[in-house]
Each structure stands twice: as structure tokens, then as C-alpha cells.
Scaffold this motif. Sequence first.
Motif, PDB file in Angstrom:
ATOM      1  N   ILE A  41     -78.078   1.662 -98.289  1.00 37.97           N
ATOM      2  CA  ILE A  41     -78.745   1.117 -97.100  1.00 37.97           C
ATOM      3  C   ILE A  41     -78.303   1.878 -95.853  1.00 37.97           C
ATOM      4  O   ILE A  41     -79.130   2.281 -95.021  1.00 37.97           O
ATOM      5  CB  ILE A  41     -78.411  -0.386 -96.939  1.00 37.97           C
ATOM      6  CG1 ILE A  41     -79.021  -1.201 -98.070  1.00 37.97           C
ATOM      7  CG2 ILE A  41     -78.878  -0.899 -95.572  1.00 37.97           C
ATOM      8  CD1 ILE A  41     -78.493  -2.630 -98.164  1.00 37.97           C
ATOM      9  N   LEU A  42     -77.005   2.088 -95.724  1.00 36.56           N
ATOM     10  CA  LEU A  42     -76.480   2.765 -94.539  1.00 36.56           C
ATOM     11  C   LEU A  42     -76.948   4.214 -94.489  1.00 36.56           C
ATOM     12  O   LEU A  42     -77.296   4.729 -93.425  1.00 36.56           O
ATOM     13  CB  LEU A  42     -74.951   2.691 -94.533  1.00 36.56           C
ATOM     14  CG  LEU A  42     -74.380   1.287 -94.279  1.00 36.56           C
ATOM     15  CD1 LEU A  42     -72.888   1.256 -94.588  1.00 36.56           C
ATOM     16  CD2 LEU A  42     -74.635   0.868 -92.828  1.00 36.56           C
ATOM     17  N   ARG A  45     -80.416   4.442 -93.149  1.00 33.21           N
ATOM     18  CA  ARG A  45     -80.468   4.274 -91.692  1.00 33.21           C
ATOM     19  C   ARG A  45     -80.036   5.564 -90.986  1.00 33.21           C
ATOM     20  O   ARG A  45     -80.643   5.994 -90.003  1.00 33.21           O
ATOM     21  CB  ARG A  45     -79.537   3.132 -91.254  1.00 33.21           C
ATOM     22  CG  ARG A  45     -79.993   1.766 -91.700  1.00 33.21           C
ATOM     23  CD  ARG A  45     -79.063   0.700 -91.136  1.00 33.21           C
ATOM     24  NE  ARG A  45     -79.388  -0.615 -91.704  1.00 33.21           N
ATOM     25  CZ  ARG A  45     -78.685  -1.711 -91.476  1.00 33.21           C
ATOM     26  NH1 ARG A  45     -77.612  -1.676 -90.700  1.00 33.21           N
ATOM     27  NH2 ARG A  45     -79.040  -2.861 -92.022  1.00 33.21           N
ATOM     28  N   ILE A  46     -78.976   6.153 -91.484  1.00 31.62           N
ATOM     29  CA  ILE A  46     -78.460   7.382 -90.876  1.00 31.62           C
ATOM     30  C   ILE A  46     -79.493   8.496 -90.988  1.00 31.62           C
ATOM     31  O   ILE A  46     -79.759   9.223 -90.020  1.00 31.62           O
ATOM     32  CB  ILE A  46     -77.127   7.774 -91.558  1.00 31.62           C
ATOM     33  CG1 ILE A  46     -76.020   6.783 -91.170  1.00 31.62           C
ATOM     34  CG2 ILE A  46     -76.740   9.204 -91.197  1.00 31.62           C
ATOM     35  CD1 ILE A  46     -74.730   6.939 -91.969  1.00 31.62           C
ATOM     36  N   ASN A 135     -74.407   6.459 -82.918  1.00 30.62           N
ATOM     37  CA  ASN A 135     -73.589   5.390 -82.351  1.00 30.62           C
ATOM     38  C   ASN A 135     -74.470   4.247 -81.847  1.00 30.62           C
ATOM     39  O   ASN A 135     -74.161   3.073 -82.055  1.00 30.62           O
ATOM     40  CB  ASN A 135     -72.725   5.934 -81.214  1.00 30.62           C
ATOM     41  CG  ASN A 135     -71.522   6.706 -81.747  1.00 30.62           C
ATOM     42  OD1 ASN A 135     -71.147   6.563 -82.915  1.00 30.62           O
ATOM     43  ND2 ASN A 135     -70.912   7.522 -80.902  1.00 30.62           N
ATOM     44  N   VAL A 138     -76.955   3.044 -85.300  1.00 33.47           N
ATOM     45  CA  VAL A 138     -76.374   2.664 -86.592  1.00 33.47           C
ATOM     46  C   VAL A 138     -75.024   1.974 -86.405  1.00 33.47           C
ATOM     47  O   VAL A 138     -74.869   0.793 -86.692  1.00 33.47           O
ATOM     48  CB  VAL A 138     -76.213   3.873 -87.534  1.00 33.47           C
ATOM     49  CG1 VAL A 138     -75.613   3.443 -88.867  1.00 33.47           C
ATOM     50  CG2 VAL A 138     -77.562   4.548 -87.757  1.00 33.47           C
ATOM     51  N   PHE A 139     -74.044   2.697 -85.872  1.00 32.83           N
ATOM     52  CA  PHE A 139     -72.699   2.142 -85.787  1.00 32.83           C
ATOM     53  C   PHE A 139     -72.634   0.979 -84.802  1.00 32.83           C
ATOM     54  O   PHE A 139     -71.893   0.019 -85.006  1.00 32.83           O
ATOM     55  CB  PHE A 139     -71.703   3.234 -85.391  1.00 32.83           C
ATOM     56  CG  PHE A 139     -71.730   4.422 -86.329  1.00 32.83           C
ATOM     57  CD1 PHE A 139     -71.848   4.244 -87.697  1.00 32.83           C
ATOM     58  CD2 PHE A 139     -71.652   5.713 -85.838  1.00 32.83           C
ATOM     59  CE1 PHE A 139     -71.890   5.330 -88.561  1.00 32.83           C
ATOM     60  CE2 PHE A 139     -71.681   6.804 -86.687  1.00 32.83           C
ATOM     61  CZ  PHE A 139     -71.806   6.617 -88.048  1.00 32.83           C
ATOM     62  N   SER A 142     -74.270  -2.303 -86.715  1.00 34.83           N
ATOM     63  CA  SER A 142     -74.041  -2.268 -88.152  1.00 34.83           C
ATOM     64  C   SER A 142     -74.347  -3.604 -88.814  1.00 34.83           C
ATOM     65  O   SER A 142     -74.758  -3.650 -89.969  1.00 34.83           O
ATOM     66  CB  SER A 142     -72.593  -1.880 -88.442  1.00 34.83           C
ATOM     67  OG  SER A 142     -71.715  -2.918 -88.039  1.00 34.83           O
ATOM     68  N   GLY A 143     -74.146  -4.695 -88.089  1.00 31.27           N
ATOM     69  CA  GLY A 143     -74.329  -6.008 -88.696  1.00 31.27           C
ATOM     70  C   GLY A 143     -73.030  -6.587 -89.226  1.00 31.27           C
ATOM     71  O   GLY A 143     -72.994  -7.742 -89.644  1.00 31.27           O
ATOM     72  N   PHE A 144     -71.960  -5.794 -89.183  1.00 29.29           N
ATOM     73  CA  PHE A 144     -70.640  -6.297 -89.571  1.00 29.29           C
ATOM     74  C   PHE A 144     -69.983  -6.957 -88.362  1.00 29.29           C
ATOM     75  O   PHE A 144     -70.043  -6.424 -87.254  1.00 29.29           O
ATOM     76  CB  PHE A 144     -69.731  -5.156 -90.045  1.00 29.29           C
ATOM     77  CG  PHE A 144     -70.167  -4.488 -91.317  1.00 29.29           C
ATOM     78  CD1 PHE A 144     -70.263  -5.207 -92.498  1.00 29.29           C
ATOM     79  CD2 PHE A 144     -70.455  -3.132 -91.340  1.00 29.29           C
ATOM     80  CE1 PHE A 144     -70.661  -4.580 -93.685  1.00 29.29           C
ATOM     81  CE2 PHE A 144     -70.852  -2.504 -92.515  1.00 29.29           C
ATOM     82  CZ  PHE A 144     -70.954  -3.232 -93.690  1.00 29.29           C
ATOM     83  N   ASP A 148     -64.812  -8.587 -90.023  1.00 31.96           N
ATOM     84  CA  ASP A 148     -65.183  -7.958 -91.290  1.00 31.96           C
ATOM     85  C   ASP A 148     -64.897  -6.452 -91.259  1.00 31.96           C
ATOM     86  O   ASP A 148     -64.478  -5.869 -92.264  1.00 31.96           O
ATOM     87  CB  ASP A 148     -66.666  -8.201 -91.589  1.00 31.96           C
ATOM     88  CG  ASP A 148     -66.923  -9.640 -92.064  1.00 31.96           C
ATOM     89  OD1 ASP A 148     -65.936 -10.367 -92.286  1.00 31.96           O
ATOM     90  OD2 ASP A 148     -68.098 -10.015 -92.197  1.00 31.96           O
ATOM     91  N   VAL A 149     -65.146  -5.827 -90.121  1.00 26.70           N
ATOM     92  CA  VAL A 149     -64.877  -4.396 -89.989  1.00 26.70           C
ATOM     93  C   VAL A 149     -63.401  -4.099 -90.236  1.00 26.70           C
ATOM     94  O   VAL A 149     -63.044  -3.177 -90.979  1.00 26.70           O
ATOM     95  CB  VAL A 149     -65.314  -3.875 -88.605  1.00 26.70           C
ATOM     96  CG1 VAL A 149     -64.658  -2.540 -88.290  1.00 26.70           C
ATOM     97  CG2 VAL A 149     -66.829  -3.743 -88.541  1.00 26.70           C
TER      98      VAL A 149
ATOM     99  N   ILE B 155     -68.329 -10.018 -97.689  1.00 23.77           N
ATOM    100  CA  ILE B 155     -68.722  -9.183 -96.550  1.00 23.77           C
ATOM    101  C   ILE B 155     -69.990  -8.390 -96.868  1.00 23.77           C
ATOM    102  O   ILE B 155     -70.937  -8.335 -96.073  1.00 23.77           O
ATOM    103  CB  ILE B 155     -67.569  -8.217 -96.174  1.00 23.77           C
ATOM    104  CG1 ILE B 155     -66.374  -9.003 -95.636  1.00 23.77           C
ATOM    105  CG2 ILE B 155     -68.040  -7.179 -95.162  1.00 23.77           C
ATOM    106  CD1 ILE B 155     -65.096  -8.170 -95.492  1.00 23.77           C
ATOM    107  N   GLN B 162     -78.536  -9.567 -94.572  1.00 25.07           N
ATOM    108  CA  GLN B 162     -78.989  -9.249 -93.218  1.00 25.07           C
ATOM    109  C   GLN B 162     -79.889  -8.004 -93.217  1.00 25.07           C
ATOM    110  O   GLN B 162     -80.802  -7.896 -92.395  1.00 25.07           O
ATOM    111  CB  GLN B 162     -77.756  -9.019 -92.354  1.00 25.07           C
ATOM    112  CG  GLN B 162     -77.978  -9.133 -90.873  1.00 25.07           C
ATOM    113  CD  GLN B 162     -76.650  -8.995 -90.130  1.00 25.07           C
ATOM    114  OE1 GLN B 162     -75.618  -9.504 -90.564  1.00 25.07           O
ATOM    115  NE2 GLN B 162     -76.673  -8.301 -89.011  1.00 25.07           N
TER     116      GLN B 162
END
Lengths: 167, 167
Positions: A41-42, A45-46, A135, A138-139, A142-144, A148-149, B155, B162
Motif C-alpha cells: 500500500i505504501l 502511494r509513493i 513528505n 505520504v509521510f 501516513s495514517g499512523f 503507533d509510529v 497497528i 483506513q
Amino acid sequence: MGAPLPRDPIADARRNWELHGWGEVAAPMAAITAIMRTQQILMARIEDVLKPLGLTFSRYEMLALLSFARTGALPMSKASALLQVHPTSVTNAVDRLETAGYVERTRHPTDGRTTLIELTADGRALTEKATAALNAEVFGRSGFTSVDVEDLLRILSDFRRQAGDFA
Amino acid sequence: MGAPLPRDPIADARRNWELHGWGEVAAPMAAITAIMRTQQILMARIEDVLKPLGLTFSRYEMLALLSFARTGALPMSKASALLQVHPTSVTNAVDRLETAGYVERTRHPTDGRTTLIELTADGRALTEKATAALNAEVFGRSGFTSVDVEDLLRILSDFRRQAGDFA
DNA sequence: TATTGTTATACTCTATAACTATA
DNA sequence: TATAGTTATAGAGTATAACAATA
């Protein structure tokens, strides 16, 4: 690439594993599958952010690495070690970045075997643009949660150390 | 692909980001980078286990999916949706698995447009062998503690929900 | 002899577009 | 018209082996 599933397929797989006699490893199997899917998923997005800039993730990684180098130049072998990729992958990435005018190959001053890679002005400008976009898009979203991060960083840092990534 | 680095490159990158005015996103950037690297390490372990069996990860995923199907058969389109991959990737994977004798294409009984994929006896045997190997050599020795595994699952489940993976 | 990097080659997976067949 | 799947084609990254140049 499709609508949301009605149920969490990874939670289902975990239950399925437990029902089939793999109770011991069901939880780590599910966690590892979740890491795979999260990475997917990430990465999507990137790539969506980098594509309009004409960059792939691996080429952005190379540019970002060079932008951090104190002297602005890095041997191919060092890039290979730091990015954890095969030397031929570095050759390939540098070939394309050089053709596009974002990096230049130069000779090492004292070791004739070594090729140094260096960002051009264009390369530096593009890297800064790409970093700002990542930045922001995405970052920064992030949804975190912050908690959690930090948990992720500790858990994954322990894992990577144990896997031999660093001392 | 190289000796351990003396320092954690991701922790360094986080500090570097903070020094360059990206303090807001430094932590999530580091967490996402750590997920990428962790996935890379785990994928390499999985491929090492599957390679002697003549399987790639994506082909194993297809076999494992079929082994869970109640009826033992799945439409191509359903496999594409569940595995989150492009239909052409499914066609490609099934082509190769069929050539190797591990799956068979059959016609859907009522919808002539639909192709069903089904495990052969050989395919089921190979899947069980591969699953046992992965459980023993990867999932059973992940290096994550039980507590970390549960934290990761929560997490990453929150994240995937989400992101629209499931409802 | 060992190391650095390149080349040639091959094999993944993925994606787009055009197409066939069926609903 | 819409859907399911295939084909052709292209591009990405990665890997092995052989090689040249240098240490």
C-alpha cells in the motif's frame, strides 16, 4: 484495484491457520503478511507521488542517499551497501539517472577502480522537490498515530538489528 | 549482501530529516522506511525457502489462496481481487502454474466468460510442503516476540482498514 | 590475488491497450 | 453495453557469470 473486502483477509487467514494445526505460527504468519500488504500500500502511494516527477522509488532512494552525503559524492560500492541492493542494480540506476542528467560519474582521486557518483544541480533540485512531495503527501498523512509510529520504530528496529542490518 | 552497518541508517535518516526542517514528518518517514526494509528482509527469507521448491512468492500466494477455497476452485477475477494484483498478473501466474501441472483451468458451469482455477493433486501436495517449510523456517523463527506480534497486528490492521483494504 | 565496476543475458512481476467471447 | 479473460508489448528491478581495470 478493487473495492474493500467485507472482512479482513489476514485475520481470516490467521484463524484458518489455527484451524489447520498451525496455531504456533499463526500469529507471526499474520503479522508478516500484514507487513507485506502494508508495504504494498505504501509503495503504491509513493510511486503515485514520484511518477509525475519521472522517478521510480529505487531511483529516488539513490538520489536521496546522494543528497545526504557530506561531500556530495559516493562510491558505487558504498551506494550498493547502504541501499542494500546488488551492484548491478546500482549500475542500472546510475545509468538511467546519468542519462537523465541527475547524476554524474567521476573518477576517484586515489583509487582508479572506484567510480564516484555525484548529484548534478538538476538532480539536487529534483530530489528536493520529490522529498517535499513525499513528505506532504505520504509521510505527513501516513495514517499512523504518533504512538503507533514509535511502537513500529522500536519493534522494527529490534527486528532489523537481529536480522543483521546494523550492530 | 554485505556486512552489518555500524549504525542504524534509519535512525540516522530520522535525525537528518529533523535537522533539515522536516521534524513534523521525520518519525513517520522513518517508520515507513523501516517497514520497507523489514519487508525486504522477510521477502528474501521467504524466497530462499521457496526457491528450492521451484516457487516464487506470488505463485505460492496463488496456490495458498486456492488451498483455502472451500470448493477448491476460484474464478480468475476473484483471485485478482483477493491477491490485490492486476488480472494480467493472474493470467501470467496461472499460465506458469498450469504448465508446471500445479493448477488447472476449468469452465464455469453457468457463466461462460468465467475461468475457474483449481489445484491439482500435485499442486496441493506442493502447497502443503511449501507451507510447512515457511512455517518452520520463516514464521516460526520470525524474531518478533509474541507481544510485538500482537502490537504489529493491531497497528497494521488499523492502517489497512483506513487504507480501504476491508470494511 | 582480490576488489571495483561494467556488460551481456535472463527471469521476475507489473501495466496498458487491443481483442475475443459471453452476459 | 458491460464484464471476464487473453494476448501482445513494454517497462521495471534483480540476479549470475564473464570480463576489464586497478590495487
